[in-house]
Write an enzyme that holds these catalytic residues in place. Structure first.
Site, short mmCIF file in Angstrom:
data_model
loop_
_atom_site.label_atom_id
_atom_site.label_comp_id
_atom_site.label_asym_id
_atom_site.label_seq_id
_atom_site.Cartn_x
_atom_site.Cartn_y
_atom_site.Cartn_z
N LYS A 107 0.81 -1.22 0.00
CA LYS A 107 0.00 0.00 0.00
C LYS A 107 0.84 1.27 0.00
O LYS A 107 0.38 2.34 -0.42
CB LYS A 107 -0.93 0.01 1.21
CG LYS A 107 -2.11 -0.96 1.12
CD LYS A 107 -3.17 -0.43 0.17
CE LYS A 107 -4.47 -1.22 0.28
NZ LYS A 107 -5.52 -0.65 -0.58
N SER A 117 0.93 -9.88 -0.57
CA SER A 117 0.66 -8.44 -0.53
C SER A 117 0.89 -7.77 0.81
O SER A 117 1.00 -6.55 0.89
CB SER A 117 -0.78 -8.16 -0.98
OG SER A 117 -1.69 -8.85 -0.15
#
Length: 519
Positions: A63, A320
């Site tokens: 992110k 992720s």
């Protein structure tokens, strides 16, 4: 920002996302992450399995790329007014670190239910440049508050996924991956929440190597992108599952949907057990522990190989993120065996007479018992909850057939969430006193007063006849409640449930409940 990229495409294309990604300012703060071969997985599946390690970023999540790239594009006036963001965790950490590096004042709204470890990390990464506001029980509540603050302060809202600069920042992962792997590449598997990562990576990969498949992966109880693509338009889910909290999004973005509709080759759905098994797989190959959303892509990759068999070229799964709550590991370890289909769970009914247990053990053959729960409650029949270790797919059906061959009643509970989450700990709970009982499974926010709110709103004449709670280290507690309600008051019960506002499942007709707990 470069003038040729300043246009805000109403319908973004692979070429436009690629242009933005090529000049994205992510490496002022982000790392080039490794593309590692998962040796154990590759050997087990007979495929070349690679992991793109975005869990190695400074904030332990991809992110940071999109948040920093968006904030780096702000002009002097926008920087002076500051930014606003809403997040339950990973995006918040990315915005906080970007704010600190760029010296931009950031206000980040997080739900009250956000794990303390993530709240502390946001404050640590952001330092003096970040204010954390705790508001509401969910991301939606936090987002509403953030939008109000944005209007009051005339600040810039940094969206977690539905922004072209954010999408382009995430797309730099695809640029790295294609540079790291120049050989045959069959497919890349990407987790999907709001869709920013999948949209960016799919667009760049199709622009550079259109022969490579890009497959999105979602939790089966948070599948907003899959449903949107099936419907041909964005849809909004009433509720989303909370285990893979990093991708628990009720509605995907308009930009991300447009890009995924154009360039994604499909979306796979995986359940909680498959995610837990993938977490363990990543740990065994890397000795790192991803968060549930961080293991989504690998769970999808494994499902793909199981369906399609050996593939020409490598398979890549994006790991992720790794912002895992330590206390959640207990739940993950418990469910990983089922997710890998190395454990089958049954309710077996045998005669309450001498020799029955011996015959039951003989039916098991050489299989090891992983769990056994029994309590006498009937003069004629004994009901057993049993977990059995399995070595390969298909053994579960063979075991059930072996039980039936001995004239044992058998109920396969391997895919029954109620049985695996609650009933395995509550065997022997029948009571003749539990008349008019209705059974509900709730998700309660882990915050003070949640249970009191439930009890305060309940009709004073109703009695709680069953209550089971187990903390799994998550943002939400899972609770099983039996409520005694006369048949003529069921409409009032439905009004109570609607007003309560907690996600719930009516388990009153669940066959495992009927067999093991219902009077």
């Amino acid at each position: 920002m470069n003038a040729q990229l300043a246009d805000k495409e109403s319908t973004p294309t692979a070429a436009s996302v690629l242009r933005r990604a090529e000049v994205a300012r992510v490496y002022e703060v982000a790392e080039h992450t490794a593309l590692e071969r998962a040796s154990l997985l590759s050997a087990r599946w007979g495929a070349d399995v690679l992991l793109k390690r975005e869990d190695q970023q400074p904030v332990f999540s991809f992110k940071l790329r999109g948040a920093y790239n968006r904030m780096a594009q702000l002009d002097a006036a926008e920087r002076a007014r500051g930014v606003i963001a809403a997040s339950a965790g990973n995006h918040a950490q990315g915005v906080a670190l970007a704010a600190s590096r760029l010296k931009i004042q950031a206000t980040i709204v997080m739900p009250v239910t956000a794990p303390q470890v993530k709240v502390d990390a946001v404050r640590r990464f952001g330092g003096a440049y970040t204010e954390v506001v705790l508001h509401g029980d969910s991301y939606s509540d936090a987002q509403t508050k953030a939008q109000r603050l944005r209007e009051e302060r005339d600040a810039t809202f940094v969206h977690p996924f539905d922004d072209l600069d954010v999408i382009a920042g995430q797309a730099t992962i695809a640029l790295e991956l294609l540079d790291q792997h120049r050989g045959p590449l069959h497919a890349v598997f990407v987790p999907i929440g709001g869709g920013g990562l999948a949209a960016g990576m799919a667009a760049v990969i199709k622009a550079r190597r259109p022969d490579v498949r890009v497959v999105g992966v979602q939790a089966s109880d948070a599948d907003s992108m899959a449903r949107a693509l099936e419907a041909g338009q964005r849809v909004s889910l009433d509720e989303v599952g909370l285990f893979a909290d990093g991708t628990a999004v009720k509605q995907v973005g308009a930009l991300t949907f447009s890009l995924c509709e154009q360039y994604l080759d499909g979306v796979l759905r995986v359940d909680t057990d498959a995610i837990c098994a993938a977490i363990r797989d990543i740990y065994q190959d890397t000795r790192s522990v991803p968060e549930p959303s961080g293991a989504l892509a690998l769970a999808g990759l494994k499902q793909y190989v199981a369906t399609h068999g050996a593939c020409e070229g490598s398979l890549v799964a994006v790991v992720s993120g790794a912002n895992m709550n330590f206390d959640r590991l207990r739940f993950v370890a418990e469910r990983a065996e089922v997710g890998e289909q190395r454990e089958a769970v049954f309710a077996v009914t045998i005669p309450e007479q001498r020799g029955s247990f011996r015959r039951f053990c003989a039916a098991l053959g050489q299989h090891s018992i992983t769990e056994f729960n029994y309590r006498i409650g009937d003069a004629q029949a004994a009901h057993i909850f049993v977990g059995v270790q399995t070595a390969k797919r298909g053994e579960r059906e063979a075991l059930a057939d072996a039980f039936r061959a001995n004239d044992f009643g058998v109920l396969d509970l391997t895919d029954d969430e109620l049985a695996k989450l609650h009933l395995r700990h509550m065997i022997g709970g029948r009571s003749p006193l539990a008349r008019d009982e209705r059974l509900y499974r709730f998700d309660f926010p882990e915050r003070p007063g949640a249970l009191a709110r439930f009890l305060d709103r309940m009709h004073p004449d109703w009695n709680i006849s069953l209550f089971h709670y187990r903390n799994h280290g998550a943002d939400y507690g899972r609770i099983l409640v039996g409520i005694q309600v006369p048949a003529n008051e069921l409409a009032l019960l439905q009004d109570f449930l609607a007003a309560l506002g907690y996600p719930y499942v009516d388990e009153s007709d669940n066959p495992a409940y009927r067999l093991l707990l219902c009077a």
